[in-house]
Design a protein around this motif. Sequence first.
Motif, PDB file in Angstrom:
ATOM      1  N   GLU A  58       0.829  -1.203   0.000  1.00  0.00           N
ATOM      2  CA  GLU A  58       0.000   0.000   0.000  1.00  0.00           C
ATOM      3  C   GLU A  58       0.867   1.259   0.000  1.00  0.00           C
ATOM      4  O   GLU A  58       0.578   2.226  -0.726  1.00  0.00           O
ATOM      5  N   ALA A  59       1.947   1.244   0.791  1.00  0.00           N
ATOM      6  CA  ALA A  59       2.846   2.403   0.821  1.00  0.00           C
ATOM      7  C   ALA A  59       3.551   2.582  -0.524  1.00  0.00           C
ATOM      8  O   ALA A  59       3.688   3.708  -1.019  1.00  0.00           O
ATOM      9  N   ALA A  60       3.971   1.475  -1.131  1.00  0.00           N
ATOM     10  CA  ALA A  60       4.632   1.561  -2.429  1.00  0.00           C
ATOM     11  C   ALA A  60       3.649   2.018  -3.514  1.00  0.00           C
ATOM     12  O   ALA A  60       4.017   2.779  -4.419  1.00  0.00           O
ATOM     13  N   TYR A  61       2.404   1.567  -3.411  1.00  0.00           N
ATOM     14  CA  TYR A  61       1.394   1.956  -4.405  1.00  0.00           C
ATOM     15  C   TYR A  61       1.097   3.457  -4.326  1.00  0.00           C
ATOM     16  O   TYR A  61       0.914   4.121  -5.353  1.00  0.00           O
ATOM     17  N   ILE A  62       1.065   3.984  -3.110  1.00  0.00           N
ATOM     18  CA  ILE A  62       0.829   5.427  -2.940  1.00  0.00           C
ATOM     19  C   ILE A  62       1.964   6.233  -3.565  1.00  0.00           C
ATOM     20  O   ILE A  62       1.752   7.305  -4.136  1.00  0.00           O
ATOM     21  N   ASP A  63       3.180   5.693  -3.498  1.00  0.00           N
ATOM     22  CA  ASP A  63       4.343   6.377  -4.076  1.00  0.00           C
ATOM     23  C   ASP A  63       4.461   6.163  -5.579  1.00  0.00           C
ATOM     24  O   ASP A  63       5.467   6.549  -6.185  1.00  0.00           O
ATOM     25  N   GLY A  64       3.457   5.533  -6.176  1.00  0.00           N
ATOM     26  CA  GLY A  64       3.454   5.340  -7.629  1.00  0.00           C
ATOM     27  C   GLY A  64       4.083   4.053  -8.107  1.00  0.00           C
ATOM     28  O   GLY A  64       4.407   3.920  -9.295  1.00  0.00           O
ATOM     29  N   CYS A  65       4.266   3.089  -7.226  1.00  0.00           N
ATOM     30  CA  CYS A  65       4.875   1.815  -7.597  1.00  0.00           C
ATOM     31  C   CYS A  65       3.779   0.860  -8.055  1.00  0.00           C
ATOM     32  O   CYS A  65       2.847   0.569  -7.308  1.00  0.00           O
ATOM     33  N   GLY A  66       3.868   0.361  -9.269  1.00  0.00           N
ATOM     34  CA  GLY A  66       2.885  -0.567  -9.800  1.00  0.00           C
ATOM     35  C   GLY A  66       3.178  -2.005  -9.412  1.00  0.00           C
ATOM     36  O   GLY A  66       4.149  -2.305  -8.701  1.00  0.00           O
ATOM     37  N   TYR A  67       2.337  -2.916  -9.914  1.00  0.00           N
ATOM     38  CA  TYR A  67       2.483  -4.324  -9.563  1.00  0.00           C
ATOM     39  C   TYR A  67       3.806  -4.904 -10.054  1.00  0.00           C
ATOM     40  O   TYR A  67       4.488  -5.622  -9.322  1.00  0.00           O
ATOM     41  N   VAL A  68       4.164  -4.614 -11.288  1.00  0.00           N
ATOM     42  CA  VAL A  68       5.379  -5.196 -11.862  1.00  0.00           C
ATOM     43  C   VAL A  68       6.621  -4.694 -11.127  1.00  0.00           C
ATOM     44  O   VAL A  68       7.511  -5.471 -10.762  1.00  0.00           O
ATOM     45  N   ARG A  69       6.689  -3.401 -10.893  1.00  0.00           N
ATOM     46  CA  ARG A  69       7.844  -2.839 -10.209  1.00  0.00           C
ATOM     47  C   ARG A  69       7.927  -3.336  -8.774  1.00  0.00           C
ATOM     48  O   ARG A  69       9.023  -3.627  -8.268  1.00  0.00           O
ATOM     49  N   PHE A  70       6.784  -3.448  -8.115  1.00  0.00           N
ATOM     50  CA  PHE A  70       6.777  -3.951  -6.745  1.00  0.00           C
ATOM     51  C   PHE A  70       7.258  -5.399  -6.699  1.00  0.00           C
ATOM     52  O   PHE A  70       7.965  -5.796  -5.772  1.00  0.00           O
ATOM     53  N   PHE A  71       6.895  -6.171  -7.709  1.00  0.00           N
ATOM     54  CA  PHE A  71       7.314  -7.574  -7.765  1.00  0.00           C
ATOM     55  C   PHE A  71       8.837  -7.685  -7.842  1.00  0.00           C
ATOM     56  O   PHE A  71       9.460  -8.469  -7.101  1.00  0.00           O
ATOM     57  N   TRP A  72       9.459  -6.893  -8.727  1.00  0.00           N
ATOM     58  CA  TRP A  72      10.900  -6.990  -8.922  1.00  0.00           C
ATOM     59  C   TRP A  72      11.695  -6.283  -7.827  1.00  0.00           C
ATOM     60  O   TRP A  72      12.764  -6.745  -7.423  1.00  0.00           O
ATOM     61  N   ARG A  73      11.168  -5.169  -7.315  1.00  0.00           N
ATOM     62  CA  ARG A  73      11.937  -4.355  -6.375  1.00  0.00           C
ATOM     63  C   ARG A  73      11.743  -4.773  -4.918  1.00  0.00           C
ATOM     64  O   ARG A  73      12.643  -4.556  -4.089  1.00  0.00           O
ATOM     65  N   PHE A  74      10.602  -5.346  -4.592  1.00  0.00           N
ATOM     66  CA  PHE A  74      10.309  -5.636  -3.191  1.00  0.00           C
ATOM     67  C   PHE A  74      10.007  -7.115  -2.934  1.00  0.00           C
ATOM     68  O   PHE A  74      10.572  -7.708  -2.006  1.00  0.00           O
ATOM     69  N   THR A  75       9.111  -7.703  -3.741  1.00  0.00           N
ATOM     70  CA  THR A  75       8.674  -9.067  -3.456  1.00  0.00           C
ATOM     71  C   THR A  75       9.814 -10.072  -3.581  1.00  0.00           C
ATOM     72  O   THR A  75      10.051 -10.868  -2.663  1.00  0.00           O
ATOM     73  N   LEU A  76      10.514 -10.062  -4.693  1.00  0.00           N
ATOM     74  CA  LEU A  76      11.592 -11.040  -4.890  1.00  0.00           C
ATOM     75  C   LEU A  76      12.735 -10.871  -3.885  1.00  0.00           C
ATOM     76  O   LEU A  76      13.213 -11.874  -3.328  1.00  0.00           O
ATOM     77  N   PRO A  77      13.209  -9.647  -3.589  1.00  0.00           N
ATOM     78  CA  PRO A  77      14.274  -9.530  -2.579  1.00  0.00           C
ATOM     79  C   PRO A  77      13.857 -10.021  -1.198  1.00  0.00           C
ATOM     80  O   PRO A  77      14.714 -10.493  -0.423  1.00  0.00           O
ATOM     81  N   LEU A  78      12.578  -9.937  -0.868  1.00  0.00           N
ATOM     82  CA  LEU A  78      12.100 -10.395   0.435  1.00  0.00           C
ATOM     83  C   LEU A  78      11.807 -11.897   0.455  1.00  0.00           C
ATOM     84  O   LEU A  78      11.485 -12.440   1.510  1.00  0.00           O
ATOM     85  N   SER A  79      11.926 -12.541  -0.694  1.00  0.00           N
ATOM     86  CA  SER A  79      11.512 -13.947  -0.811  1.00  0.00           C
ATOM     87  C   SER A  79      12.687 -14.888  -1.001  1.00  0.00           C
ATOM     88  O   SER A  79      12.519 -15.978  -1.576  1.00  0.00           O
ATOM     89  N   ALA A  80      13.855 -14.502  -0.530  1.00  0.00           N
ATOM     90  CA  ALA A  80      15.033 -15.358  -0.685  1.00  0.00           C
ATOM     91  C   ALA A  80      14.840 -16.757  -0.093  1.00  0.00           C
ATOM     92  O   ALA A  80      15.243 -17.749  -0.709  1.00  0.00           O
ATOM     93  N   PRO A  81      14.212 -16.910   1.086  1.00  0.00           N
ATOM     94  CA  PRO A  81      14.046 -18.271   1.638  1.00  0.00           C
ATOM     95  C   PRO A  81      13.224 -19.178   0.743  1.00  0.00           C
ATOM     96  O   PRO A  81      13.612 -20.322   0.492  1.00  0.00           O
TER      97      PRO A  81
END
Length: 276
Positions: free
Chosen positions: A170-193
Amino acid sequence: MTRGHLIRNILRVAFLCIVASFVLAPMLATVLGGFKTNAEIRTSAFALPESWNWEFYGSIATDPMFWRYLGNSLLISISAVALTLIVGAAAAYVFAQIRFFGSRMLFSYLLLGLMFPFATAILPLFIKVRDVGLLDTYWAVILPQAAFSLSLAILLFRTFFEQLPKELFEAAYIDGCGYVRFFWRFTLPLSAPILATVGVFVFVQSWNNFLLPLVVLNSREVFTWPLGMMQFRGEYVTEWNRTLAFVTLTIVPAIVFFLAAQKYIVAGLTGGAVKG
């Protein structure tokens, strides 16, 4: 520590040692078999060899075809892992973050792949691979292995992605981050395990696969290591000492890969088990 706790700990350790012995005993017999003669292997499979003969390990390690088989298996396994991680993570991210008509039905349909053994599809798979002209190529093994790994990968990825903090998106979306960018910039780095967990499962499965390469590969130049073992099997005699030495040397990469990612496997499997 009370006496009751001490007894429980002793029983727990004893149970783990018994379970570990069932796993380590065949591996020990395999390693020792590479030093023995065929007669010793038949009479005393788990005993130490009478003389430590390094000839069999040396002949395997100096054979150029052994390294060719090993390289083929590494290329196929790593490619299958990369393809599964990219496609599986992207698909699971859609199911975890985006609600659309038919998403549950589509997700359930993808999970049906967990119910069918790989061997049941080997004939239509061979026909399809032949029709598209991929027989006797690396892609004939990579693509089917990645496809059959997607069901489990999507299930594990989706469970893990759903546990990520919604506030972060939600915070990233407010800052203009879309689904694709959020996936590459946030989701994958947090999903190392979970990436490591799925990667290890797919790698080991691909590394040990025998049936699919046997059906779709014909040239020795593209053989994987399980097919390479067949060179030690004759019409009347099997060179078990060379075969066991070959197996010992080829399972080392899989063991090293598993040990390197061990802590991530546990974290990945338990990360989505409970609600945060």
